[in-house]
Motif scaffolding. Sequence first.
Motif, PDB file in Angstrom:
ATOM      1  N   ILE A 263       0.844  -1.202   0.000  1.00  0.00           N
ATOM      2  CA  ILE A 263       0.000   0.000   0.000  1.00  0.00           C
ATOM      3  C   ILE A 263       0.879   1.251   0.000  1.00  0.00           C
ATOM      4  O   ILE A 263       0.628   2.197  -0.757  1.00  0.00           O
ATOM      5  N   LEU A 264       1.893   1.264   0.830  1.00  0.00           N
ATOM      6  CA  LEU A 264       2.811   2.408   0.873  1.00  0.00           C
ATOM      7  C   LEU A 264       3.471   2.617  -0.485  1.00  0.00           C
ATOM      8  O   LEU A 264       3.531   3.747  -0.986  1.00  0.00           O
ATOM      9  N   GLU A 265       3.934   1.546  -1.093  1.00  0.00           N
ATOM     10  CA  GLU A 265       4.553   1.637  -2.418  1.00  0.00           C
ATOM     11  C   GLU A 265       3.541   2.159  -3.442  1.00  0.00           C
ATOM     12  O   GLU A 265       3.856   3.022  -4.259  1.00  0.00           O
TER      13      GLU A 265
ATOM     14  N   ASN B 259       2.854   5.894  -2.962  1.00  0.00           N
ATOM     15  CA  ASN B 259       3.958   6.704  -3.477  1.00  0.00           C
ATOM     16  C   ASN B 259       3.875   6.825  -4.996  1.00  0.00           C
ATOM     17  O   ASN B 259       4.147   7.891  -5.546  1.00  0.00           O
ATOM     18  N   LYS B 260       3.467   5.756  -5.676  1.00  0.00           N
ATOM     19  CA  LYS B 260       3.313   5.802  -7.129  1.00  0.00           C
ATOM     20  C   LYS B 260       2.079   6.578  -7.543  1.00  0.00           C
ATOM     21  O   LYS B 260       2.089   7.310  -8.519  1.00  0.00           O
ATOM     22  N   CYS B 261       0.997   6.399  -6.793  1.00  0.00           N
ATOM     23  CA  CYS B 261      -0.302   6.967  -7.164  1.00  0.00           C
ATOM     24  C   CYS B 261      -0.379   8.476  -6.919  1.00  0.00           C
ATOM     25  O   CYS B 261      -0.822   9.214  -7.780  1.00  0.00           O
TER      26      CYS B 261
ATOM     27  N   ILE C 147      -1.192  10.997   4.132  1.00  0.00           N
ATOM     28  CA  ILE C 147      -0.888  10.580   5.504  1.00  0.00           C
ATOM     29  C   ILE C 147      -1.404   9.156   5.648  1.00  0.00           C
ATOM     30  O   ILE C 147      -2.574   8.885   5.380  1.00  0.00           O
ATOM     31  N   LEU C 148      -0.530   8.249   6.044  1.00  0.00           N
ATOM     32  CA  LEU C 148      -0.878   6.855   6.258  1.00  0.00           C
ATOM     33  C   LEU C 148      -0.831   6.583   7.749  1.00  0.00           C
ATOM     34  O   LEU C 148       0.195   6.771   8.386  1.00  0.00           O
ATOM     35  N   GLU C 149      -1.956   6.162   8.315  1.00  0.00           N
ATOM     36  CA  GLU C 149      -2.035   5.871   9.742  1.00  0.00           C
ATOM     37  C   GLU C 149      -2.496   4.433   9.936  1.00  0.00           C
ATOM     38  O   GLU C 149      -3.585   4.057   9.510  1.00  0.00           O
ATOM     39  N   ARG C 150      -1.652   3.643  10.546  1.00  0.00           N
ATOM     40  CA  ARG C 150      -2.001   2.250  10.827  1.00  0.00           C
ATOM     41  C   ARG C 150      -2.858   2.224  12.087  1.00  0.00           C
ATOM     42  O   ARG C 150      -2.435   2.660  13.150  1.00  0.00           O
ATOM     43  N   ALA C 151      -4.070   1.665  11.978  1.00  0.00           N
ATOM     44  CA  ALA C 151      -4.986   1.634  13.114  1.00  0.00           C
ATOM     45  C   ALA C 151      -4.933   0.305  13.854  1.00  0.00           C
ATOM     46  O   ALA C 151      -5.179   0.253  15.052  1.00  0.00           O
ATOM     47  N   SER C 152      -4.638  -0.775  13.146  1.00  0.00           N
ATOM     48  CA  SER C 152      -4.536  -2.098  13.757  1.00  0.00           C
ATOM     49  C   SER C 152      -3.798  -3.012  12.791  1.00  0.00           C
ATOM     50  O   SER C 152      -3.299  -2.568  11.762  1.00  0.00           O
TER      51      SER C 152
END
Length: 171
Positions: free
Chosen positions: A34-36, A39-41, A48-53
């Motif tokens: 998802i992070l990759e 970054n491409k998209c 901002i990417l926040e991991r909730a669980s």
Amino acid sequence: DIYQKEKNRMRNPREGKASLERYRLASSMIFQVILEGMNKCVGKGNFILERASIDELYLDVTDHCNEILSSSLKEDEEWENDKCSPLIKVSKKETVRVCDKYESVRSHDNGNEDLWRGCEIAKEIREFVFNRLGFTLSAGVSLNKTLAKLGAGYGKPNNQAIILPHLIPEV
């Protein structure tokens, strides 16, 4: 590679509780993809990417969507009278819209292009993860995390949903 070794391994009841190691590993791989993909998209630093669980995250693409839309509005007069970019039109066809009386329909809505652009990003990321890892994802798009989480429930098991501002009282 531990993922390949653990793939399709059946747990023996004598081993006790199920190990979450395989689940954690899959989760880690999904988050990395998802992070990759983000970054491409949308470009590094534009979200901002926040991991909730272990299996849930929140993406905030508000600034990116507003920037894209404001530059598109300046360049393209077709945005007036609810004419959307081709990407947003595709997103509208493939997104469940949460509407009155909790029904799910596919529909064209006036305005809210920033939210529809968020839907397009969600669609691209879901496809990116599926193509790379074979995992399906659900997504919810709305004005805040709480509403997005509610929307994701309407998009299960492998779709996405949008909760538009005028429909919030119905949810």
